[in-house]
Design a protein around this motif. Structure first.
Motif, PDB file in Angstrom:
ATOM      1  N   GLU A   1       0.825  -1.203   0.000  1.00  0.00           N
ATOM      2  CA  GLU A   1       0.000   0.000   0.000  1.00  0.00           C
ATOM      3  C   GLU A   1       0.863   1.258   0.000  1.00  0.00           C
ATOM      4  OE1 GLU A   1      -0.481  -2.683   1.641  1.00  0.00           O
ATOM      5  OE2 GLU A   1      -2.604  -3.266   1.617  1.00  0.00           O
ATOM      6  N   PHE A   2       1.964   1.209   0.753  1.00  0.00           N
ATOM      7  CA  PHE A   2       2.878   2.360   0.790  1.00  0.00           C
ATOM      8  C   PHE A   2       3.457   2.630  -0.597  1.00  0.00           C
ATOM      9  CE2 PHE A   2       7.258   3.971   1.232  1.00  0.00           C
ATOM     10  CZ  PHE A   2       7.000   5.171   1.865  1.00  0.00           C
ATOM     11  N   ALA A   3       3.872   1.571  -1.296  1.00  0.00           N
ATOM     12  CA  ALA A   3       4.441   1.733  -2.633  1.00  0.00           C
ATOM     13  C   ALA A   3       3.410   2.312  -3.599  1.00  0.00           C
ATOM     14  CB  ALA A   3       4.970   0.395  -3.136  1.00  0.00           C
ATOM     15  N   LEU A   4       2.166   1.844  -3.507  1.00  0.00           N
ATOM     16  CA  LEU A   4       1.123   2.331  -4.408  1.00  0.00           C
ATOM     17  C   LEU A   4       0.839   3.809  -4.168  1.00  0.00           C
ATOM     18  CD1 LEU A   4      -1.036   1.832  -6.559  1.00  0.00           C
ATOM     19  CD2 LEU A   4      -2.571   1.048  -4.740  1.00  0.00           C
ATOM     20  N   LEU A   5       0.650   4.193  -2.907  1.00  0.00           N
ATOM     21  CA  LEU A   5       0.359   5.594  -2.592  1.00  0.00           C
ATOM     22  C   LEU A   5       1.533   6.499  -2.952  1.00  0.00           C
ATOM     23  CD1 LEU A   5      -1.504   5.220   0.823  1.00  0.00           C
ATOM     24  CD2 LEU A   5      -2.502   5.605  -1.428  1.00  0.00           C
ATOM     25  N   SER A   6       2.750   5.994  -2.807  1.00  0.00           N
ATOM     26  CA  SER A   6       3.933   6.804  -3.129  1.00  0.00           C
ATOM     27  C   SER A   6       4.007   7.142  -4.605  1.00  0.00           C
ATOM     28  CB  SER A   6       5.209   6.056  -2.719  1.00  0.00           C
ATOM     29  OG  SER A   6       5.232   5.812  -1.331  1.00  0.00           O
ATOM     30  N   SER A   7       3.330   6.347  -5.447  1.00  0.00           N
ATOM     31  CA  SER A   7       3.365   6.577  -6.893  1.00  0.00           C
ATOM     32  C   SER A   7       2.286   7.544  -7.375  1.00  0.00           C
ATOM     33  CB  SER A   7       3.209   5.238  -7.637  1.00  0.00           C
ATOM     34  OG  SER A   7       1.893   4.707  -7.457  1.00  0.00           O
ATOM     35  N   VAL A   8       1.362   7.918  -6.503  1.00  0.00           N
ATOM     36  CA  VAL A   8       0.258   8.803  -6.883  1.00  0.00           C
ATOM     37  C   VAL A   8       0.764  10.241  -6.978  1.00  0.00           C
ATOM     38  CG1 VAL A   8      -1.997   9.687  -6.198  1.00  0.00           C
ATOM     39  CG2 VAL A   8      -1.455   7.271  -5.862  1.00  0.00           C
ATOM     40  N   SER A   9       0.497  10.903  -8.082  1.00  0.00           N
ATOM     41  CA  SER A   9       1.086  12.219  -8.351  1.00  0.00           C
ATOM     42  C   SER A   9       0.776  13.251  -7.270  1.00  0.00           C
ATOM     43  CB  SER A   9       0.601  12.744  -9.713  1.00  0.00           C
ATOM     44  OG  SER A   9      -0.814  12.875  -9.726  1.00  0.00           O
ATOM     45  N   ILE A  10      -0.456  13.297  -6.798  1.00  0.00           N
ATOM     46  CA  ILE A  10      -0.821  14.344  -5.830  1.00  0.00           C
ATOM     47  C   ILE A  10      -0.310  14.031  -4.427  1.00  0.00           C
ATOM     48  CG2 ILE A  10      -2.855  15.014  -7.140  1.00  0.00           C
ATOM     49  CD1 ILE A  10      -4.573  13.535  -5.130  1.00  0.00           C
ATOM     50  N   LEU A  11       0.172  12.796  -4.215  1.00  0.00           N
ATOM     51  CA  LEU A  11       0.694  12.423  -2.903  1.00  0.00           C
ATOM     52  C   LEU A  11       2.220  12.416  -2.851  1.00  0.00           C
ATOM     53  CD1 LEU A  11      -1.717   9.472  -1.963  1.00  0.00           C
ATOM     54  CD2 LEU A  11      -1.962  11.909  -1.468  1.00  0.00           C
ATOM     55  N   LYS A  12       2.866  12.515  -4.011  1.00  0.00           N
ATOM     56  CA  LYS A  12       4.327  12.469  -4.043  1.00  0.00           C
ATOM     57  C   LYS A  12       4.999  13.559  -3.217  1.00  0.00           C
ATOM     58  CE  LYS A  12       5.107   9.978  -8.386  1.00  0.00           C
ATOM     59  NZ  LYS A  12       5.619  10.054  -9.773  1.00  0.00           N
ATOM     60  N   PRO A  13       4.434  14.786  -3.124  1.00  0.00           N
ATOM     61  CA  PRO A  13       5.096  15.811  -2.305  1.00  0.00           C
ATOM     62  C   PRO A  13       5.051  15.529  -0.798  1.00  0.00           C
ATOM     63  CG  PRO A  13       3.674  16.826  -3.956  1.00  0.00           C
ATOM     64  CD  PRO A  13       3.343  15.371  -3.933  1.00  0.00           C
ATOM     65  N   LEU A  14       4.258  14.559  -0.351  1.00  0.00           N
ATOM     66  CA  LEU A  14       4.154  14.278   1.076  1.00  0.00           C
ATOM     67  C   LEU A  14       5.435  13.644   1.595  1.00  0.00           C
ATOM     68  CD1 LEU A  14       0.549  12.760   1.303  1.00  0.00           C
ATOM     69  CD2 LEU A  14       1.244  15.151   1.526  1.00  0.00           C
ATOM     70  N   SER A  15       5.717  13.871   2.864  1.00  0.00           N
ATOM     71  CA  SER A  15       6.879  13.236   3.487  1.00  0.00           C
ATOM     72  C   SER A  15       6.647  11.736   3.620  1.00  0.00           C
ATOM     73  CB  SER A  15       7.117  13.842   4.878  1.00  0.00           C
ATOM     74  OG  SER A  15       6.070  13.473   5.759  1.00  0.00           O
ATOM     75  N   GLY A  16       7.737  11.012   3.791  1.00  0.00           N
ATOM     76  CA  GLY A  16       7.629   9.564   3.975  1.00  0.00           C
ATOM     77  C   GLY A  16       6.766   9.200   5.161  1.00  0.00           C
ATOM     78  N   ILE A  17       6.827  10.002   6.225  1.00  0.00           N
ATOM     79  CA  ILE A  17       6.044   9.706   7.426  1.00  0.00           C
ATOM     80  C   ILE A  17       4.556   9.808   7.136  1.00  0.00           C
ATOM     81  CG2 ILE A  17       5.481  10.518   9.754  1.00  0.00           C
ATOM     82  CD1 ILE A  17       8.368  11.334  10.056  1.00  0.00           C
ATOM     83  N   LEU A  18       4.144  10.853   6.404  1.00  0.00           N
ATOM     84  CA  LEU A  18       2.726  11.003   6.087  1.00  0.00           C
ATOM     85  C   LEU A  18       2.246   9.883   5.163  1.00  0.00           C
ATOM     86  CD1 LEU A  18       2.260  14.848   5.574  1.00  0.00           C
ATOM     87  CD2 LEU A  18       1.293  13.429   7.378  1.00  0.00           C
ATOM     88  N   LEU A  19       3.079   9.496   4.196  1.00  0.00           N
ATOM     89  CA  LEU A  19       2.701   8.403   3.311  1.00  0.00           C
ATOM     90  C   LEU A  19       2.586   7.088   4.081  1.00  0.00           C
ATOM     91  CD1 LEU A  19       4.879   9.251   0.180  1.00  0.00           C
ATOM     92  CD2 LEU A  19       2.380   9.163   0.270  1.00  0.00           C
ATOM     93  N   GLU A  20       3.474   6.878   5.037  1.00  0.00           N
ATOM     94  CA  GLU A  20       3.397   5.673   5.859  1.00  0.00           C
ATOM     95  C   GLU A  20       2.100   5.655   6.660  1.00  0.00           C
ATOM     96  OE1 GLU A  20       6.957   5.841   8.135  1.00  0.00           O
ATOM     97  OE2 GLU A  20       8.213   4.987   6.555  1.00  0.00           O
ATOM     98  N   ARG A  21       1.732   6.805   7.188  1.00  0.00           N
ATOM     99  CA  ARG A  21       0.484   6.871   7.953  1.00  0.00           C
ATOM    100  C   ARG A  21      -0.719   6.585   7.058  1.00  0.00           C
ATOM    101  NH1 ARG A  21      -2.326   8.697  12.296  1.00  0.00           N
ATOM    102  NH2 ARG A  21      -4.395   9.424  11.746  1.00  0.00           N
ATOM    103  N   LEU A  22      -0.747   7.180   5.857  1.00  0.00           N
ATOM    104  CA  LEU A  22      -1.856   6.934   4.945  1.00  0.00           C
ATOM    105  C   LEU A  22      -1.935   5.462   4.559  1.00  0.00           C
ATOM    106  CD1 LEU A  22      -1.685  10.014   2.527  1.00  0.00           C
ATOM    107  CD2 LEU A  22      -3.270   9.638   4.421  1.00  0.00           C
ATOM    108  N   ALA A  23      -0.789   4.843   4.318  1.00  0.00           N
ATOM    109  CA  ALA A  23      -0.784   3.422   3.963  1.00  0.00           C
ATOM    110  C   ALA A  23      -1.348   2.580   5.102  1.00  0.00           C
ATOM    111  CB  ALA A  23       0.633   2.971   3.621  1.00  0.00           C
ATOM    112  N   ALA A  24      -0.975   2.922   6.337  1.00  0.00           N
ATOM    113  CA  ALA A  24      -1.471   2.167   7.489  1.00  0.00           C
ATOM    114  C   ALA A  24      -2.962   2.383   7.709  1.00  0.00           C
ATOM    115  CB  ALA A  24      -0.696   2.564   8.744  1.00  0.00           C
ATOM    116  N   ARG A  25      -3.498   3.538   7.268  1.00  0.00           N
ATOM    117  CA  ARG A  25      -4.910   3.853   7.482  1.00  0.00           C
ATOM    118  C   ARG A  25      -5.781   3.521   6.274  1.00  0.00           C
ATOM    119  NH1 ARG A  25      -2.359   4.428  11.397  1.00  0.00           N
ATOM    120  NH2 ARG A  25      -2.818   5.699  13.223  1.00  0.00           N
TER     121      ARG A  25
END
Length: 547
Positions: free
Chosen positions: A418-442
């Motif tokens: 899930e983290f890898a998928l969200l990290s590839s989304v254009s509007i989410l790429k500017p987010l920090s790794g910590i925020l992406l990790e949280r989104l993946a967990a949620r």
């Protein structure tokens, strides 16, 4: 390999200029906080014995308990480095005011009132500092390392503050302690005012209840903590830890002056031993780097905090007492890092300051409760018997809470796919790794097959990212796009508070990830880069959908 990774992450922390200045300011804060705490307790003890020390603690802690969540809500919408600097200025002024009252021979109630103002100002620091550390950390490992370093810095303050307080009290009395620490906090404010800005935040707080005013802001933090399984329990355990510290602050004075017959500097030296243990515990916290679960480390720290205090009920001498306090301080520091990191990973960044403010208020309440209980326990069981009661409380409470802490742990584990998928989304790429990790967990998995996922005109509550399959997008019955893996939809209704602008239908079997409205808005609107990319993408899609 793990050792090299730990060194790499610690070097990254050292290379962050904003974080270096924040940590320097936090060192000044820790030194001042614990220095004036020893000074006011010494003042109270000299005025009225153990009961006087307890009263001195209460008149500071009760107002601080009430002010902490309110203060954090007031500064939560400010840039965290500026909010921290203003808090330092407030502490400097109120500490100097207390010094003037003491040196000028003001009545006891005036001295206590000034000290209470200083205590209220102190409560602004940790919630804002926790938010600042999260803002400037790029990965979970860096966040953990920054918390470990800040705990080590705080441990230096716990050691240096009481030690300096003991020397200054012996030289001129507690008034000089407040004056010196007020000057120290002014230095801390200068460090923060001259620091570079942390990562820019968006123009809107996604979860803000601004329409409801201050009460709405306070309730937003409480709702977030209540909604995370185990978060309220963790807040309670942290409060219990501070209750033990509150008891310890009073008991150490009685142990030093009555049971061990030390000089006037004895309480400061014993408390400094607790601070040395904090340094050891912070160094141990490097072991937390890379750990996905932090509940068990917190339990370990709680046990290490309580058991040595229990052993101090035995008739050990001065040196042994210092050694036990070093061990207890190590346990508290280790548990603090685990709890702080777990809370930062679990709570949305837009309300983190308010939740940490709630934690600070509970911590002050714990200190107050501990200060009240200490003389009661001394009267009932003697000083050493009181240590036995204090040492048993936290380990028993932590062991009883282990199951609920595991639930909070489960929510912070990051799923890699899930983290890898969200990290590839254009509007989410500017987010920090910590925020992406949280989104993946949620995130949640949604499966659909030849059916409408969202319908035009409906109220929007979820944001979707396509993992597998295809989704057809239509507006007023006209197909405008065909989306595939890595594409997303549903963002316009969430960000612009309008009904769904299109109908999205699964073409055959489709697997998606969904994010709740609050999680998505907090992440995207909380980071200016992501908000700008999202706004541009929404504009493109609206033009595409136009007839």
């Amino acid at each position: 390999m793990k050792q090299r990774e730990s060194i790499r992450v610690l070097r990254a922390v050292a290379g962050n200029a904003s974080l270096r200045r924040a940590l320097a300011g936090f060192l000044c804060f820790g030194t001042a906080e614990f220095g004036v705490w020893v000074a006011i307790l010494f003042y109270g003890y000299k005025v009225g014995g153990a009961s006087g020390a307890a009263l001195a603690a209460l008149v500071q802690l009760i107002p601080a308990t009430l002010f902490a969540p309110i203060g954090s809500a007031l500064v939560d919408q400010m840039r965290p480095d500026r909010a921290l600097a203003l808090g330092f200025v407030a502490q400097s002024g109120t500490m100097v005011l207390t010094a003037a009252a003491m040196v000028g021979g003001a009545p006891v109630w005036v001295v206590y009132g000034c000290a209470a103002l200083a205590a209220c100002a102190v409560t602004l620091t940790r919630p804002v500092f926790g938010t600042l550390v999260l803002a400037v950390s790029r990965t979970t490992n860096e966040l953990t390392a920054a918390n470990a370093v800040s705990s080590w810095v705080e441990g230096v303050g716990v050691f240096a503050g009481p030690m300096l307080a003991g020397l200054l009290i012996a030289a001129s009395g507690p008034g000089l302690v407040f004056a010196a620490m007020g000057a120290t906090m002014l230095v801390a404010a200068v460090l923060l005012f001259t620091a570079a800005a942390p990562q820019d935040r968006g123009t809107e707080s996604a979860a803000s209840d601004s329409g409801a005013g201050l009460l709405g802001d306070l309730m937003a933090g409480f709702r977030e903590a209540r909604g995370e399984p185990g978060a309220i329990l963790l807040l309670g355990l942290v409060a219990a830890q501070f209750a033990i510290t509150g008891m310890l602050d009073v008991l150490v004075i009685g142990l030093a002056l009555d049971a061990l017959n030390t000089s006037a500097s004895g309480p400061g030296v014993l408390t400094a031993g607790f601070g040395v243990g904090g340094l050891v515990g912070a160094a141990m916290a490097v072991l937390l780097l890379g750990r996905k679960r932090l509940g068990v480390p917190f339990l370990f720290g709680a046990l290490l905090n309580g058991i040595p205090l229990f052993l101090m009920s035995l008739p050990f001498g001065y040196i042994s007492s210092i050694a036990f306090l070093v061990a207890a301080g190590a346990g508290k520091s280790f548990a603090d890092v685990a709890a702080r990191t777990l809370m930062q990973r679990s709570i949305r960044s837009d309300v983190l300051g308010r939740v940490l403010g709630l934690q600070e208020g509970l911590a002050m309440a714990g200190l107050a409760l501990g200060s009240v209980l200490a003389p009661i326990l001394v009267a009932a069981f003697g000083v050493r018997g009181a240590f036995a009661a204090a040492g048993a409380c936290l380990p028993l409470a932590a062991l009883a809470s282990a199951r609920m802490l595991r639930k909070l742990d489960d929510r912070s584990v990051v799923p890699e796919r899930e983290f890898a998928l969200l990290s590839s989304v254009s509007i989410l790429k500017p987010l920090s790794g910590i925020l992406l990790e949280r989104l993946a967990a949620r995130s949640n998995t949604v499966n659909a097959c030849d059916e409408a996922i969202i319908r035009e005109g409906e109220e929007g509550d979820l944001f979707y990212v396509i993992d597998q399959g295809e989704v057809a997008v239509s507006v007023v019955g006209r197909q405008v796009a065909m989306l595939g893996p890595g594409d997303f939809f549903g963002e316009i209704a969430l960000l612009r508070d309008v009904p769904r602008m299109a109908t999205c239908v699964a073409v055959g079997p489709v697997k998606l990830l969904s994010l709740s409205r609050l999680e998505f808005r907090a992440a995207v609107l909380g980071t200016r880069g992501s908000a700008e990319v999202t706004e541009a993408e929404m504009g493109r899609r609206l033009r595409q959908a136009a007839p």
